[in-house]
Design a protein around this motif. Structure first.
Motif, short mmCIF file in Angstrom:
data_model
loop_
_atom_site.label_atom_id
_atom_site.label_comp_id
_atom_site.label_asym_id
_atom_site.label_seq_id
_atom_site.Cartn_x
_atom_site.Cartn_y
_atom_site.Cartn_z
N ARG A 4 -8.19 2.76 11.46
CA ARG A 4 -7.01 1.93 11.49
C ARG A 4 -7.04 1.03 12.73
O ARG A 4 -7.81 1.25 13.62
CB ARG A 4 -5.77 2.82 11.50
CG ARG A 4 -5.81 3.86 10.39
CD ARG A 4 -4.52 4.60 10.22
NE ARG A 4 -4.22 5.45 11.33
CZ ARG A 4 -3.03 5.96 11.58
NH1 ARG A 4 -2.03 5.70 10.81
NH2 ARG A 4 -2.82 6.72 12.61
N CYS A 5 -6.35 0.06 13.17
CA CYS A 5 -5.01 -0.29 12.91
C CYS A 5 -4.65 -1.73 13.27
O CYS A 5 -3.55 -1.97 13.64
CB CYS A 5 -4.07 0.60 13.68
SG CYS A 5 -3.80 2.18 12.94
N ARG A 6 -5.51 -2.68 13.32
CA ARG A 6 -5.06 -4.04 13.61
C ARG A 6 -4.77 -4.78 12.32
O ARG A 6 -5.39 -4.54 11.30
CB ARG A 6 -6.14 -4.81 14.38
CG ARG A 6 -6.39 -4.30 15.77
CD ARG A 6 -7.53 -5.04 16.41
NE ARG A 6 -8.65 -5.14 15.48
CZ ARG A 6 -9.86 -5.53 15.85
NH1 ARG A 6 -10.09 -5.84 17.09
NH2 ARG A 6 -10.83 -5.61 14.97
N SER A 7 -3.87 -5.76 12.39
CA SER A 7 -3.64 -6.61 11.24
C SER A 7 -4.65 -7.74 11.25
O SER A 7 -5.25 -8.06 12.27
CB SER A 7 -2.22 -7.18 11.27
OG SER A 7 -2.02 -7.93 12.43
N GLY A 8 -4.87 -8.34 10.09
CA GLY A 8 -5.83 -9.43 10.03
C GLY A 8 -6.13 -9.79 8.60
O GLY A 8 -5.33 -9.57 7.71
N ALA A 118 -9.69 -2.26 7.65
CA ALA A 118 -9.77 -0.87 8.09
C ALA A 118 -8.87 -0.60 9.28
O ALA A 118 -8.34 0.50 9.44
CB ALA A 118 -11.22 -0.52 8.44
N SER A 119 -8.68 -1.60 10.13
CA SER A 119 -7.90 -1.41 11.35
C SER A 119 -6.49 -1.99 11.27
O SER A 119 -5.80 -2.08 12.27
CB SER A 119 -8.64 -2.05 12.54
OG SER A 119 -8.80 -3.44 12.33
N SER A 120 -6.07 -2.36 10.06
CA SER A 120 -4.75 -2.99 9.90
C SER A 120 -3.61 -2.03 10.20
O SER A 120 -3.52 -0.95 9.60
CB SER A 120 -4.61 -3.53 8.48
OG SER A 120 -3.28 -3.91 8.22
N SER A 121 -2.72 -2.40 11.08
CA SER A 121 -1.56 -1.57 11.39
C SER A 121 -0.60 -1.52 10.20
O SER A 121 0.08 -0.50 9.99
CB SER A 121 -0.84 -2.09 12.63
OG SER A 121 -0.43 -3.43 12.45
N VAL A 122 -0.54 -2.58 9.41
CA VAL A 122 0.31 -2.60 8.21
C VAL A 122 -0.20 -1.56 7.21
O VAL A 122 0.56 -0.77 6.64
CB VAL A 122 0.34 -4.00 7.58
CG1 VAL A 122 1.15 -3.99 6.29
CG2 VAL A 122 0.91 -5.02 8.56
N ARG A 123 -1.50 -1.55 7.00
CA ARG A 123 -2.12 -0.56 6.11
C ARG A 123 -1.87 0.85 6.63
O ARG A 123 -1.54 1.76 5.85
CB ARG A 123 -3.62 -0.84 6.02
CG ARG A 123 -4.43 0.22 5.30
CD ARG A 123 -5.89 -0.23 5.21
NE ARG A 123 -6.73 0.81 4.63
CZ ARG A 123 -7.51 1.62 5.33
NH1 ARG A 123 -7.55 1.51 6.66
NH2 ARG A 123 -8.26 2.52 4.73
N ALA A 124 -2.01 1.04 7.92
CA ALA A 124 -1.81 2.37 8.51
C ALA A 124 -0.39 2.87 8.28
O ALA A 124 -0.17 4.04 7.93
CB ALA A 124 -2.12 2.33 10.01
N GLY A 182 -1.56 10.18 14.18
CA GLY A 182 -0.39 10.17 15.05
C GLY A 182 -0.31 8.98 15.97
O GLY A 182 0.62 8.86 16.77
N VAL A 183 -1.28 8.07 15.85
CA VAL A 183 -1.33 6.90 16.73
C VAL A 183 -0.88 5.66 15.95
O VAL A 183 -1.47 5.36 14.91
CB VAL A 183 -2.75 6.68 17.28
CG1 VAL A 183 -2.83 5.39 18.08
CG2 VAL A 183 -3.16 7.87 18.14
N PRO A 184 0.16 4.95 16.42
CA PRO A 184 0.64 3.79 15.67
C PRO A 184 -0.32 2.61 15.67
O PRO A 184 -0.30 1.79 14.75
CB PRO A 184 1.94 3.42 16.39
CG PRO A 184 1.78 3.97 17.77
CD PRO A 184 0.98 5.23 17.62
N ASP A 185 -1.18 2.52 16.68
CA ASP A 185 -2.10 1.38 16.76
C ASP A 185 -3.45 1.88 17.27
O ASP A 185 -3.63 2.12 18.46
CB ASP A 185 -1.55 0.30 17.68
CG ASP A 185 -2.39 -0.97 17.66
OD1 ASP A 185 -3.45 -0.97 17.02
OD2 ASP A 185 -1.98 -1.96 18.30
N MET A 186 -4.41 2.03 16.35
CA MET A 186 -5.72 2.54 16.72
C MET A 186 -6.51 1.59 17.60
O MET A 186 -7.52 1.96 18.18
CB MET A 186 -6.52 2.86 15.46
CG MET A 186 -6.10 4.12 14.75
SD MET A 186 -6.46 5.63 15.68
CE MET A 186 -8.25 5.68 15.54
N SER A 187 -6.08 0.32 17.70
CA SER A 187 -6.79 -0.63 18.53
C SER A 187 -6.43 -0.49 20.01
O SER A 187 -7.03 -1.14 20.86
CB SER A 187 -6.49 -2.07 18.07
OG SER A 187 -5.13 -2.39 18.26
#
Length: 208
Positions: A4-8, A118-124, A182-187
């Motif tokens: 996860r977790c960046r948007s793009g 894969a790193s989208s926070s929206v997806r997460a 448990g992490v809101p933003d994996m980036s």
């Protein structure tokens, strides 16, 4: 580990350069996912149908299913399987089990953070908030644990049904998935350190 977790731009993956056909397929996958996210945001995940997603993306219902087996898998899948296989093949021999685990965490983390879907926070947030997606993600996690067990068995030269190996992989996988979910933003720069610190604690025998 989680991816996860960046948007793009959903679905644009790193890796070898694609031909024109591959680029068109990648753009279509991304367009479907972008359309889905717009609809999920405006009317909710459960209320959004595949037919609506296809219409929003400007493709047919049949085209959607050529790219994704279901609405759930459209969200859960990260399209990184080939890159993960390349990563496994490139790992040097001779590492101990904990150093091998660290190598995998670093490599998979880099893959996920380089891929916007894969790193989208929206997806997460979707995966953690929607019951059907949580179930689907757990199934994927169980499959990943099984695959990791087979890989560690081959690499370390032990049987896949070795109880010690199974406990090691299950413990490590459980910790990694728990931290990632448990992490809101994996980036966040500290997430990788958090994951590697957890490996250190496992190796130290879980001191308190």
């Amino acid at each position: 580990m989680s991816d996860r977790c960046r948007s793009g731009d959903p679905g644009k993956s790193p890796g070898r350069p694609l031909g024109l056909r591959g680029q068109r397929k990648q753009r279509t996958r991304a367009a479907i996912r972008e359309a889905a996210l717009r609809l999920f945001e405006s009317q909710g995940y459960a209320q959004t149908t595949v037919e609506q997603i296809a219409r929003e993306a400007g493709v047919s219902h049949t085209t959607f299913f050529r790219y994704f087996v279901s609405k759930e898998q459209m969200v859960i899948a990260d399209d990184l399987d080939d890159l993960r296989e390349e990563t496994l093949a490139a790992i040097p021999p001779g590492l101990g089990r904990f150093d091998l685990l660290r190598e995998l965490i670093r490599a998979y983390y880099r893959l996920a953070m380089a891929d916007p879907w894969a790193s989208s926070s929206v997806r997460a947030r979707l995966i953690t908030s929607e019951p059907t997606l949580r179930v689907a993600n757990q199934i994927e996690a169980d499959a990943a644990i099984s695959q990791a067990t087979e890989f560690f068995a081959r690499y370390l030269g032990v049987e896949a049904d070795d109880r010690r190996l199974q406990v090691f992989v299950a413990a490590a996988g459980g910790v990694m998935f728990h931290i990632a979910c448990g992490v809101p933003d994996m980036s966040d720069d500290g997430v990788l350190d958090h994951l590697l610190d957890a490996v250190d604690l496992l190796e130290a025998g879980l001191p308190i």
